[in-house]
Design a protein around this motif. Sequence first.
Motif, short mmCIF file in Angstrom:
data_model
loop_
_atom_site.label_atom_id
_atom_site.label_comp_id
_atom_site.label_asym_id
_atom_site.label_seq_id
_atom_site.Cartn_x
_atom_site.Cartn_y
_atom_site.Cartn_z
N LEU A 12 -20.98 36.38 -4.73
CA LEU A 12 -19.58 36.30 -4.35
C LEU A 12 -18.70 35.90 -5.52
O LEU A 12 -17.57 36.36 -5.66
CB LEU A 12 -19.39 35.30 -3.20
CG LEU A 12 -19.99 35.70 -1.85
CD1 LEU A 12 -19.70 34.62 -0.81
CD2 LEU A 12 -19.46 37.03 -1.38
N ALA A 13 -19.21 35.02 -6.39
CA ALA A 13 -18.43 34.57 -7.54
C ALA A 13 -18.12 35.71 -8.50
O ALA A 13 -17.17 35.63 -9.27
CB ALA A 13 -19.17 33.45 -8.26
N ASP A 14 -18.91 36.78 -8.46
CA ASP A 14 -18.71 37.91 -9.36
C ASP A 14 -17.72 38.93 -8.79
O ASP A 14 -17.34 39.86 -9.50
CB ASP A 14 -20.04 38.62 -9.63
CG ASP A 14 -21.03 37.74 -10.36
OD1 ASP A 14 -20.59 36.79 -11.05
OD2 ASP A 14 -22.24 37.98 -10.23
N LEU A 15 -17.33 38.76 -7.56
CA LEU A 15 -16.45 39.73 -6.92
C LEU A 15 -15.00 39.40 -7.23
O LEU A 15 -14.63 38.23 -7.34
CB LEU A 15 -16.67 39.73 -5.41
CG LEU A 15 -18.09 40.07 -4.95
CD1 LEU A 15 -18.21 39.95 -3.44
CD2 LEU A 15 -18.49 41.45 -5.41
N PRO A 16 -14.15 40.42 -7.32
CA PRO A 16 -12.73 40.15 -7.57
C PRO A 16 -12.08 39.52 -6.35
O PRO A 16 -12.53 39.72 -5.21
CB PRO A 16 -12.17 41.55 -7.83
CG PRO A 16 -13.09 42.48 -7.14
CD PRO A 16 -14.46 41.83 -7.21
N LEU A 56 -20.55 23.38 -1.12
CA LEU A 56 -21.90 23.93 -1.33
C LEU A 56 -21.87 25.15 -2.24
O LEU A 56 -22.73 25.31 -3.10
CB LEU A 56 -22.53 24.29 0.02
CG LEU A 56 -22.87 23.11 0.93
CD1 LEU A 56 -23.30 23.62 2.31
CD2 LEU A 56 -23.94 22.23 0.32
N LEU A 57 -20.87 26.00 -2.08
CA LEU A 57 -20.73 27.17 -2.94
C LEU A 57 -20.37 26.75 -4.37
O LEU A 57 -20.94 27.25 -5.34
CB LEU A 57 -19.67 28.13 -2.40
CG LEU A 57 -20.06 28.92 -1.15
CD1 LEU A 57 -18.83 29.54 -0.50
CD2 LEU A 57 -21.08 29.99 -1.49
N ASP A 58 -19.43 25.81 -4.50
CA ASP A 58 -18.98 25.36 -5.82
C ASP A 58 -20.10 24.70 -6.62
O ASP A 58 -20.15 24.81 -7.84
CB ASP A 58 -17.82 24.38 -5.71
CG ASP A 58 -16.53 25.04 -5.26
OD1 ASP A 58 -16.43 26.29 -5.32
OD2 ASP A 58 -15.61 24.32 -4.84
N THR A 59 -20.98 23.99 -5.93
CA THR A 59 -22.06 23.28 -6.61
C THR A 59 -23.35 24.10 -6.63
O THR A 59 -24.40 23.58 -7.00
CB THR A 59 -22.32 21.91 -5.94
OG1 THR A 59 -22.62 22.12 -4.55
CG2 THR A 59 -21.11 20.99 -6.08
N VAL A 60 -23.25 25.34 -6.25
CA VAL A 60 -24.35 26.31 -6.25
C VAL A 60 -25.57 25.80 -5.48
O VAL A 60 -26.71 26.08 -5.83
CB VAL A 60 -24.73 26.74 -7.69
CG1 VAL A 60 -25.58 27.99 -7.68
CG2 VAL A 60 -23.51 26.97 -8.56
N GLN A 61 -25.32 25.05 -4.42
CA GLN A 61 -26.40 24.65 -3.53
C GLN A 61 -26.74 25.80 -2.58
O GLN A 61 -27.84 25.86 -2.05
CB GLN A 61 -26.01 23.40 -2.75
CG GLN A 61 -25.84 22.19 -3.65
CD GLN A 61 -25.48 20.96 -2.87
OE1 GLN A 61 -26.19 20.60 -1.93
NE2 GLN A 61 -24.40 20.31 -3.25
N ILE A 62 -25.76 26.67 -2.38
CA ILE A 62 -25.97 27.92 -1.66
C ILE A 62 -25.25 29.02 -2.45
O ILE A 62 -24.36 28.74 -3.24
CB ILE A 62 -25.45 27.89 -0.20
CG1 ILE A 62 -23.94 27.64 -0.17
CG2 ILE A 62 -26.21 26.87 0.62
CD1 ILE A 62 -23.33 27.78 1.21
#
Length: 72
Positions: A12-16, A56-62
């Motif tokens: 998701l982080a790679d998506l615009p 959780l997304l920001d800390t790459v736990q998921i």
Amino acid sequence: MSRSVLHVGSALADLPGPPREWQEQIDRVDGLVEEQHRQAAAWHRTQEQEKRLAHLLDTVQIKGVLLGAATV
């Protein structure tokens, strides 16, 4: 208009992000929902869950992954 190629399995982080106009509409709808439901316990639970998920997304736990994409 530029075109992006999205691949199944993209993080998701790679998506615009959404176009500015879409984000403005999202913000308006979010504002209306908050205005109408901010007194409800369910709205507060949803806000807390949204914060937890973002953490959780920001800390790459998921990791969020794109499973499919379509253009219309």
